[in-house]
Design a protein around this motif. Structure first.
Motif, PDB file in Angstrom:
ATOM      1  N   PRO A 261      -8.484   8.948   4.557  1.00 54.56           N
ATOM      2  CA  PRO A 261      -8.169   7.505   4.593  1.00 54.56           C
ATOM      3  C   PRO A 261      -7.500   7.005   3.327  1.00 54.56           C
ATOM      4  O   PRO A 261      -8.015   6.143   2.626  1.00 54.56           O
ATOM      5  CB  PRO A 261      -9.542   6.859   4.803  1.00 54.56           C
ATOM      6  CG  PRO A 261     -10.499   7.803   4.173  1.00 54.56           C
ATOM      7  CD  PRO A 261      -9.930   9.186   4.401  1.00 54.56           C
TER       8      PRO A 261
ATOM      9  N   LEU B 237      -3.432   5.984   1.831  1.00 53.90           N
ATOM     10  CA  LEU B 237      -1.983   5.868   1.999  1.00 53.90           C
ATOM     11  C   LEU B 237      -1.331   6.296   0.688  1.00 53.90           C
ATOM     12  O   LEU B 237      -1.624   5.710  -0.359  1.00 53.90           O
ATOM     13  CB  LEU B 237      -1.595   4.422   2.329  1.00 53.90           C
ATOM     14  CG  LEU B 237      -2.217   3.833   3.595  1.00 53.90           C
ATOM     15  CD1 LEU B 237      -1.883   2.341   3.722  1.00 53.90           C
ATOM     16  CD2 LEU B 237      -1.740   4.588   4.834  1.00 53.90           C
TER      17      LEU B 237
ATOM     18  N   GLY C 265       2.115   6.655   0.497  1.00 56.13           N
ATOM     19  CA  GLY C 265       3.416   5.984   0.421  1.00 56.13           C
ATOM     20  C   GLY C 265       4.614   6.844   0.749  1.00 56.13           C
ATOM     21  O   GLY C 265       5.467   6.456   1.535  1.00 56.13           O
TER      22      GLY C 265
ATOM     23  N   PHE D  16       4.886  16.135  10.341  1.00 60.09           N
ATOM     24  CA  PHE D  16       5.753  16.279  11.504  1.00 60.09           C
ATOM     25  C   PHE D  16       7.205  15.949  11.160  1.00 60.09           C
ATOM     26  O   PHE D  16       7.487  15.311  10.148  1.00 60.09           O
ATOM     27  CB  PHE D  16       5.264  15.387  12.642  1.00 60.09           C
ATOM     28  CG  PHE D  16       3.925  15.803  13.200  1.00 60.09           C
ATOM     29  CD1 PHE D  16       3.782  17.009  13.871  1.00 60.09           C
ATOM     30  CD2 PHE D  16       2.804  15.003  13.038  1.00 60.09           C
ATOM     31  CE1 PHE D  16       2.549  17.407  14.395  1.00 60.09           C
ATOM     32  CE2 PHE D  16       1.573  15.385  13.558  1.00 60.09           C
ATOM     33  CZ  PHE D  16       1.440  16.586  14.232  1.00 60.09           C
TER      34      PHE D  16
ATOM     35  N   ASP E 238       2.914  11.167  15.425  1.00 66.04           N
ATOM     36  CA  ASP E 238       3.679  11.388  14.207  1.00 66.04           C
ATOM     37  C   ASP E 238       3.994  10.092  13.457  1.00 66.04           C
ATOM     38  O   ASP E 238       4.834  10.084  12.556  1.00 66.04           O
ATOM     39  CB  ASP E 238       4.942  12.245  14.438  1.00 66.04           C
ATOM     40  CG  ASP E 238       5.708  11.926  15.705  1.00 66.04           C
ATOM     41  OD1 ASP E 238       5.339  10.978  16.420  1.00 66.04           O
ATOM     42  OD2 ASP E 238       6.699  12.633  15.987  1.00 66.04           O
TER      43      ASP E 238
ATOM     44  N   ILE F   9      -5.599   1.121  14.181  1.00 66.78           N
ATOM     45  CA  ILE F   9      -4.456   1.966  14.527  1.00 66.78           C
ATOM     46  C   ILE F   9      -4.821   2.796  15.748  1.00 66.78           C
ATOM     47  O   ILE F   9      -5.806   3.526  15.741  1.00 66.78           O
ATOM     48  CB  ILE F   9      -4.092   2.895  13.349  1.00 66.78           C
ATOM     49  CG1 ILE F   9      -3.801   2.056  12.091  1.00 66.78           C
ATOM     50  CG2 ILE F   9      -2.907   3.781  13.707  1.00 66.78           C
ATOM     51  CD1 ILE F   9      -3.646   2.884  10.836  1.00 66.78           C
TER      52      ILE F   9
ATOM     53  N   PHE G 102       4.074   3.142   8.361  1.00 64.04           N
ATOM     54  CA  PHE G 102       3.855   3.001   6.925  1.00 64.04           C
ATOM     55  C   PHE G 102       5.115   3.329   6.136  1.00 64.04           C
ATOM     56  O   PHE G 102       6.038   3.959   6.645  1.00 64.04           O
ATOM     57  CB  PHE G 102       2.699   3.897   6.482  1.00 64.04           C
ATOM     58  CG  PHE G 102       1.358   3.479   7.041  1.00 64.04           C
ATOM     59  CD1 PHE G 102       0.792   2.269   6.663  1.00 64.04           C
ATOM     60  CD2 PHE G 102       0.684   4.279   7.948  1.00 64.04           C
ATOM     61  CE1 PHE G 102      -0.447   1.868   7.175  1.00 64.04           C
ATOM     62  CE2 PHE G 102      -0.552   3.889   8.461  1.00 64.04           C
ATOM     63  CZ  PHE G 102      -1.111   2.683   8.072  1.00 64.04           C
ATOM     64  N   GLY G 103       5.135   2.906   4.888  1.00 58.69           N
ATOM     65  CA  GLY G 103       6.266   3.175   4.024  1.00 58.69           C
ATOM     66  C   GLY G 103       5.824   3.172   2.577  1.00 58.69           C
ATOM     67  O   GLY G 103       4.620   3.135   2.290  1.00 58.69           O
ATOM     68  N   PRO G 104       6.780   3.212   1.675  1.00 60.82           N
ATOM     69  CA  PRO G 104       6.453   3.290   0.251  1.00 60.82           C
ATOM     70  C   PRO G 104       5.546   2.147  -0.214  1.00 60.82           C
ATOM     71  O   PRO G 104       5.670   1.011   0.243  1.00 60.82           O
ATOM     72  CB  PRO G 104       7.826   3.197  -0.420  1.00 60.82           C
ATOM     73  CG  PRO G 104       8.776   3.722   0.601  1.00 60.82           C
ATOM     74  CD  PRO G 104       8.228   3.272   1.921  1.00 60.82           C
ATOM     75  N   LEU G 105       4.631   2.498  -1.111  1.00 58.56           N
ATOM     76  CA  LEU G 105       3.722   1.524  -1.710  1.00 58.56           C
ATOM     77  C   LEU G 105       3.886   1.648  -3.227  1.00 58.56           C
ATOM     78  O   LEU G 105       4.374   2.650  -3.724  1.00 58.56           O
ATOM     79  CB  LEU G 105       2.276   1.850  -1.340  1.00 58.56           C
ATOM     80  CG  LEU G 105       1.896   1.765   0.136  1.00 58.56           C
ATOM     81  CD1 LEU G 105       0.580   2.485   0.380  1.00 58.56           C
ATOM     82  CD2 LEU G 105       1.792   0.307   0.560  1.00 58.56           C
TER      83      LEU G 105
ATOM     84  N   ASP H  76      -1.100   4.532  -4.624  1.00 53.98           N
ATOM     85  CA  ASP H  76      -1.976   4.975  -3.539  1.00 53.98           C
ATOM     86  C   ASP H  76      -2.890   3.831  -3.131  1.00 53.98           C
ATOM     87  O   ASP H  76      -3.347   3.053  -3.969  1.00 53.98           O
ATOM     88  CB  ASP H  76      -2.864   6.135  -3.997  1.00 53.98           C
ATOM     89  CG  ASP H  76      -2.084   7.431  -4.155  1.00 53.98           C
ATOM     90  OD1 ASP H  76      -0.861   7.424  -3.933  1.00 53.98           O
ATOM     91  OD2 ASP H  76      -2.723   8.434  -4.508  1.00 53.98           O
ATOM     92  N   LEU H  77      -3.179   3.775  -1.851  1.00 54.79           N
ATOM     93  CA  LEU H  77      -4.106   2.762  -1.346  1.00 54.79           C
ATOM     94  C   LEU H  77      -5.213   3.490  -0.586  1.00 54.79           C
ATOM     95  O   LEU H  77      -4.979   4.053   0.480  1.00 54.79           O
ATOM     96  CB  LEU H  77      -3.354   1.784  -0.433  1.00 54.79           C
ATOM     97  CG  LEU H  77      -4.117   0.565   0.070  1.00 54.79           C
ATOM     98  CD1 LEU H  77      -4.698  -0.250  -1.077  1.00 54.79           C
ATOM     99  CD2 LEU H  77      -3.199  -0.317   0.901  1.00 54.79           C
ATOM    100  N   VAL H  78      -6.397   3.499  -1.190  1.00 56.71           N
ATOM    101  CA  VAL H  78      -7.541   4.157  -0.556  1.00 56.71           C
ATOM    102  C   VAL H  78      -8.201   3.157   0.378  1.00 56.71           C
ATOM    103  O   VAL H  78      -8.565   2.055  -0.031  1.00 56.71           O
ATOM    104  CB  VAL H  78      -8.552   4.648  -1.613  1.00 56.71           C
ATOM    105  CG1 VAL H  78      -9.784   5.252  -0.929  1.00 56.71           C
ATOM    106  CG2 VAL H  78      -7.907   5.662  -2.538  1.00 56.71           C
ATOM    107  N   LEU H  79      -8.335   3.537   1.640  1.00 54.13           N
ATOM    108  CA  LEU H  79      -8.925   2.653   2.634  1.00 54.13           C
ATOM    109  C   LEU H  79     -10.350   3.086   2.945  1.00 54.13           C
ATOM    110  O   LEU H  79     -10.752   4.204   2.635  1.00 54.13           O
ATOM    111  CB  LEU H  79      -8.083   2.677   3.910  1.00 54.13           C
ATOM    112  CG  LEU H  79      -6.611   2.326   3.732  1.00 54.13           C
ATOM    113  CD1 LEU H  79      -5.890   2.408   5.072  1.00 54.13           C
ATOM    114  CD2 LEU H  79      -6.434   0.943   3.140  1.00 54.13           C
TER     115      LEU H  79
END
Lengths: 181, 181
Positions: free
Chosen positions: A138, A140, A142, A148, B13, B134, B148-151, B154-157
């Motif tokens: 979990p 992201l 980025g 894939f 994907d 999701i 998703f795309g560039p951040l 990092d984003l930990v959920l």
């Protein structure tokens, strides 16, 4: 014929490594001592087939990580590039996915663990993957190296099972219809 | 302050649409009459904030799809571009994510459904998303518009829950730490 099997971890945004091959976000993820089934997976496999990109990342791991023979598909490195300590554990072969599967079938492999983003994509396109176990962390990150990539056509998979672990890792198994053993 | 909430379907994907905006692979997916919680989600929302890309896809839907007010963030279209039949249901605003959230907060919205890939990414970067649901369809489409795309980092959920449906759809809810209401 040998069947191909994927067992891989990805970020929630679908990357298996950062662009610089860094996988610390994955290996440092606090898994709370959970068993995500990797050892059981390896038990079922007769060997590993990976691409050069994955090999370049894992060739430095000591102690050596794999208990089964490892075949690296590459047209750019050869057996003489393999460090001496692992030269009896790693074989470099310049072969297509189909050729590699014929080679290991001749050696009696029933199941091959197929690893690495580009190689998994090539094996998927060639219809050589029977199932995929995808473990989502979990986080992201980025951008990075995606699991894939482009396919010739849509590929509808069959969902087999999903397990969510207390650490937050979500693991799903998918079967590729028509590619059963 | 209004909280932002994502509820979206993706291919395995990670795409929310093909490059030509086609989402038939998603809308035609046989869901076996399953309730994936969309109506319950909409009940909890006070309105929808979407980007122009998503608006261009859904503006043709008849009957109109949304039971709540829709705000479209765009600097390239204006209210006069909205078809007459939905002109009282859709408002075009040229605003940043922060400005949009302040606007709807002033209108008493507690919860906003944030929709569309680029807009979700912008709201995530701005720290305006509280949670994401999701739903993964078990199909690989190879290429398309990514969720998703560039951040910036990092984003930990925090994984909240995952449910696998008989159709093969796997739905996970994640919370963004620190962005709770």
């Amino acid at each position: 014929m040998t069947t191909g099997h994927v067992f891989i971890g990805t970020s929630l945004d679908g990357f298996i490594a950062r662009k610089n091959d860094d996988i610390a976000w994955l290996t440092d993820y606090p898994t709370l001592g959970e068993d995500h089934g990797f050892n059981a997976h390896m038990e079922r496999m007769d060997g590993v087939i990976m691409g050069r990109g994955t090999y370049e990342v894992i060739k430095h791991f000591r102690p050596w990580f794999y208990s089964k023979p490892v075949l690296v598909l590459s047209g750019s490195i050869t057996q003489t590039d393999v460090p001496e300590e692992i030269a009896d554990k790693v074989e470099i072969v310049d072969a297509t996915p189909e050729e590699a599967m014929q080679l290991v079938a001749g050696r009696g492999w029933r199941a091959a663990y197929v690893d690495g983003g580009k190689l998994i994509q090539a094996f998927l396109r060639a219809g050589l993957i029977e199932d995929l176990v995808i473990s989502r962390i979990p986080v992201l990150i980025g951008e990075g190296i995606p699991l894939f990539g482009p396919l010739g056509a849509d590929l509808v998979l069959e969902h087999v099972e999903t397990q969510a672990f207390p650490s937050g890792l979500v693991q799903s198994r998918y079967r590729v219809p028509g590619n059963a053993a």
